[in-house]
Motif scaffolding. Structure first.
Motif, PDB file in Angstrom:
ATOM      1  N   THR A 150      65.715  53.743   2.959  1.00 37.96           N
ATOM      2  CA  THR A 150      64.665  54.436   2.218  1.00 37.96           C
ATOM      3  C   THR A 150      63.458  54.694   3.119  1.00 37.96           C
ATOM      4  OG1 THR A 150      65.408  53.428   0.160  1.00 37.96           O
ATOM      5  CG2 THR A 150      63.182  54.319   0.180  1.00 37.96           C
ATOM      6  N   VAL A 151      63.069  53.700   3.900  1.00 31.42           N
ATOM      7  CA  VAL A 151      61.954  53.884   4.840  1.00 31.42           C
ATOM      8  C   VAL A 151      62.295  54.978   5.843  1.00 31.42           C
ATOM      9  CG1 VAL A 151      60.677  52.794   6.727  1.00 31.42           C
ATOM     10  CG2 VAL A 151      61.058  51.534   4.597  1.00 31.42           C
ATOM     11  N   LEU A 152      63.493  54.942   6.380  1.00 36.31           N
ATOM     12  CA  LEU A 152      63.888  55.930   7.382  1.00 36.31           C
ATOM     13  C   LEU A 152      64.052  57.329   6.804  1.00 36.31           C
ATOM     14  CD1 LEU A 152      66.379  53.778   9.434  1.00 36.31           C
ATOM     15  CD2 LEU A 152      64.092  54.531  10.116  1.00 36.31           C
ATOM     16  N   ALA A 153      64.384  57.420   5.527  1.00 35.49           N
ATOM     17  CA  ALA A 153      64.578  58.731   4.909  1.00 35.49           C
ATOM     18  C   ALA A 153      63.282  59.544   4.895  1.00 35.49           C
ATOM     19  CB  ALA A 153      65.108  58.573   3.486  1.00 35.49           C
ATOM     20  N   VAL A 154      62.168  58.857   4.945  1.00 35.99           N
ATOM     21  CA  VAL A 154      60.878  59.543   4.974  1.00 35.99           C
ATOM     22  C   VAL A 154      60.727  60.350   6.259  1.00 35.99           C
ATOM     23  CG1 VAL A 154      58.383  59.175   5.014  1.00 35.99           C
ATOM     24  CG2 VAL A 154      59.816  57.805   3.499  1.00 35.99           C
ATOM     25  N   LEU A 155      61.323  59.860   7.340  1.00 33.71           N
ATOM     26  CA  LEU A 155      61.218  60.541   8.624  1.00 33.71           C
ATOM     27  C   LEU A 155      62.406  61.468   8.832  1.00 33.71           C
ATOM     28  CD1 LEU A 155      60.040  57.612  10.875  1.00 33.71           C
ATOM     29  CD2 LEU A 155      58.701  59.580  10.152  1.00 33.71           C
ATOM     30  N   ARG A 156      62.196  62.724   8.562  1.00 30.77           N
ATOM     31  CA  ARG A 156      63.252  63.706   8.765  1.00 30.77           C
ATOM     32  C   ARG A 156      63.264  64.140  10.223  1.00 30.77           C
ATOM     33  NH1 ARG A 156      62.313  67.990   4.155  1.00 30.77           N
ATOM     34  NH2 ARG A 156      63.621  69.101   5.617  1.00 30.77           N
ATOM     35  N   GLY A 157      64.345  64.775  10.627  1.00 35.77           N
ATOM     36  CA  GLY A 157      64.507  65.202  12.010  1.00 35.77           C
ATOM     37  C   GLY A 157      63.352  66.026  12.543  1.00 35.77           C
ATOM     38  N   GLU A 158      62.840  66.929  11.719  1.00 33.89           N
ATOM     39  CA  GLU A 158      61.733  67.764  12.202  1.00 33.89           C
ATOM     40  C   GLU A 158      60.455  66.960  12.411  1.00 33.89           C
ATOM     41  OE1 GLU A 158      62.319  68.749   7.775  1.00 33.89           O
ATOM     42  OE2 GLU A 158      63.613  68.697   9.518  1.00 33.89           O
ATOM     43  N   HIS A 159      60.289  65.873  11.660  1.00 33.46           N
ATOM     44  CA  HIS A 159      59.130  65.005  11.879  1.00 33.46           C
ATOM     45  C   HIS A 159      59.257  64.296  13.222  1.00 33.46           C
ATOM     46  CE1 HIS A 159      58.946  64.838   7.279  1.00 33.46           C
ATOM     47  NE2 HIS A 159      58.043  65.697   7.692  1.00 33.46           N
ATOM     48  N   ILE A 160      60.447  63.821  13.502  1.00 32.85           N
ATOM     49  CA  ILE A 160      60.691  63.154  14.780  1.00 32.85           C
ATOM     50  C   ILE A 160      60.480  64.138  15.931  1.00 32.85           C
ATOM     51  CG2 ILE A 160      62.398  61.946  16.217  1.00 32.85           C
ATOM     52  CD1 ILE A 160      61.515  60.313  13.779  1.00 32.85           C
ATOM     53  N   PHE A 211      58.594  66.768  15.973  1.00 34.22           N
ATOM     54  CA  PHE A 211      57.164  67.030  16.075  1.00 34.22           C
ATOM     55  C   PHE A 211      56.467  65.906  16.836  1.00 34.22           C
ATOM     56  CE2 PHE A 211      52.859  66.346  14.485  1.00 34.22           C
ATOM     57  CZ  PHE A 211      52.279  67.557  14.819  1.00 34.22           C
ATOM     58  N   LEU A 212      56.771  64.656  16.465  1.00 31.60           N
ATOM     59  CA  LEU A 212      56.141  63.525  17.135  1.00 31.60           C
ATOM     60  C   LEU A 212      56.496  63.486  18.616  1.00 31.60           C
ATOM     61  CD1 LEU A 212      56.652  60.793  14.389  1.00 31.60           C
ATOM     62  CD2 LEU A 212      54.522  61.991  14.964  1.00 31.60           C
ATOM     63  N   LEU A 213      57.749  63.760  18.937  1.00 29.82           N
ATOM     64  CA  LEU A 213      58.156  63.806  20.345  1.00 29.82           C
ATOM     65  C   LEU A 213      57.433  64.928  21.082  1.00 29.82           C
ATOM     66  CD1 LEU A 213      61.987  63.163  19.925  1.00 29.82           C
ATOM     67  CD2 LEU A 213      60.306  61.595  20.939  1.00 29.82           C
ATOM     68  N   ALA A 214      57.284  66.075  20.431  1.00 30.38           N
ATOM     69  CA  ALA A 214      56.588  67.209  21.052  1.00 30.38           C
ATOM     70  C   ALA A 214      55.105  66.910  21.266  1.00 30.38           C
ATOM     71  CB  ALA A 214      56.747  68.462  20.183  1.00 30.38           C
ATOM     72  N   GLN A 215      54.554  66.007  20.471  1.00 27.26           N
ATOM     73  CA  GLN A 215      53.154  65.613  20.615  1.00 27.26           C
ATOM     74  C   GLN A 215      52.962  64.557  21.696  1.00 27.26           C
ATOM     75  OE1 GLN A 215      50.541  67.141  18.931  1.00 27.26           O
ATOM     76  NE2 GLN A 215      52.246  68.506  18.470  1.00 27.26           N
ATOM     77  N   GLY A 216      54.072  64.142  22.316  1.00 23.81           N
ATOM     78  CA  GLY A 216      53.987  63.215  23.433  1.00 23.81           C
ATOM     79  C   GLY A 216      54.382  61.777  23.132  1.00 23.81           C
ATOM     80  N   MET A 217      54.746  61.500  21.878  1.00 21.09           N
ATOM     81  CA  MET A 217      55.196  60.138  21.564  1.00 21.09           C
ATOM     82  C   MET A 217      56.587  59.923  22.154  1.00 21.09           C
ATOM     83  SD  MET A 217      53.990  59.419  17.651  1.00 21.09           S
ATOM     84  CE  MET A 217      54.301  57.663  17.774  1.00 21.09           C
ATOM     85  N   GLY A 270      60.513  55.104  21.742  1.00 20.59           N
ATOM     86  CA  GLY A 270      60.126  53.709  21.544  1.00 20.59           C
ATOM     87  C   GLY A 270      58.879  53.564  20.689  1.00 20.59           C
ATOM     88  N   GLU A 271      57.914  54.460  20.891  1.00 17.41           N
ATOM     89  CA  GLU A 271      56.693  54.422  20.079  1.00 17.41           C
ATOM     90  C   GLU A 271      56.988  54.772  18.620  1.00 17.41           C
ATOM     91  OE1 GLU A 271      53.240  55.637  23.274  1.00 17.41           O
ATOM     92  OE2 GLU A 271      54.533  57.225  22.480  1.00 17.41           O
ATOM     93  N   ILE A 272      57.848  55.741  18.425  1.00 15.25           N
ATOM     94  CA  ILE A 272      58.227  56.124  17.062  1.00 15.25           C
ATOM     95  C   ILE A 272      58.957  54.969  16.393  1.00 15.25           C
ATOM     96  CG2 ILE A 272      59.644  57.690  15.667  1.00 15.25           C
ATOM     97  CD1 ILE A 272      59.026  59.830  17.891  1.00 15.25           C
TER      98      ILE A 272
END
Length: 65
Positions: free
Chosen positions: A27-37, A39-45, A48-50
């Motif tokens: 349930t916690v992981l379902a909040v983070l969809r692929g496009e969110h991940i 986006f975060l990677l594109a922002q430099g995260m 491991g940080e995610i």
């Protein structure tokens, strides 16, 4: 070399220990969809940080249960 599936399984296992069940972990992981991940990677995260952020979120949620 670990695959994405291996990383996901490890993350689910860790989260399940923190939040008390595999269902809650998913349930916690379902909040983070692929496009969110992406986006975060594109922002430099880093992945491991995610992962650490998700685990931190799970810690917070587990403390409130």
């Amino acid at each position: 070399m670990r695959s994405c599936e291996d990383d996901f399984r490890i993350t689910v296992e860790r989260l399940a220990k923190l939040v008390g069940s595999t269902f809650r972990a998913h349930t916690v992981l379902a909040v983070l969809r692929g496009e969110h991940i992406e986006f975060l990677l594109a922002q430099g995260m880093t992945d491991g940080e995610i992962r650490a952020g998700v685990i931190s979120l799970a810690d917070t949620l587990a403390a409130e249960v």
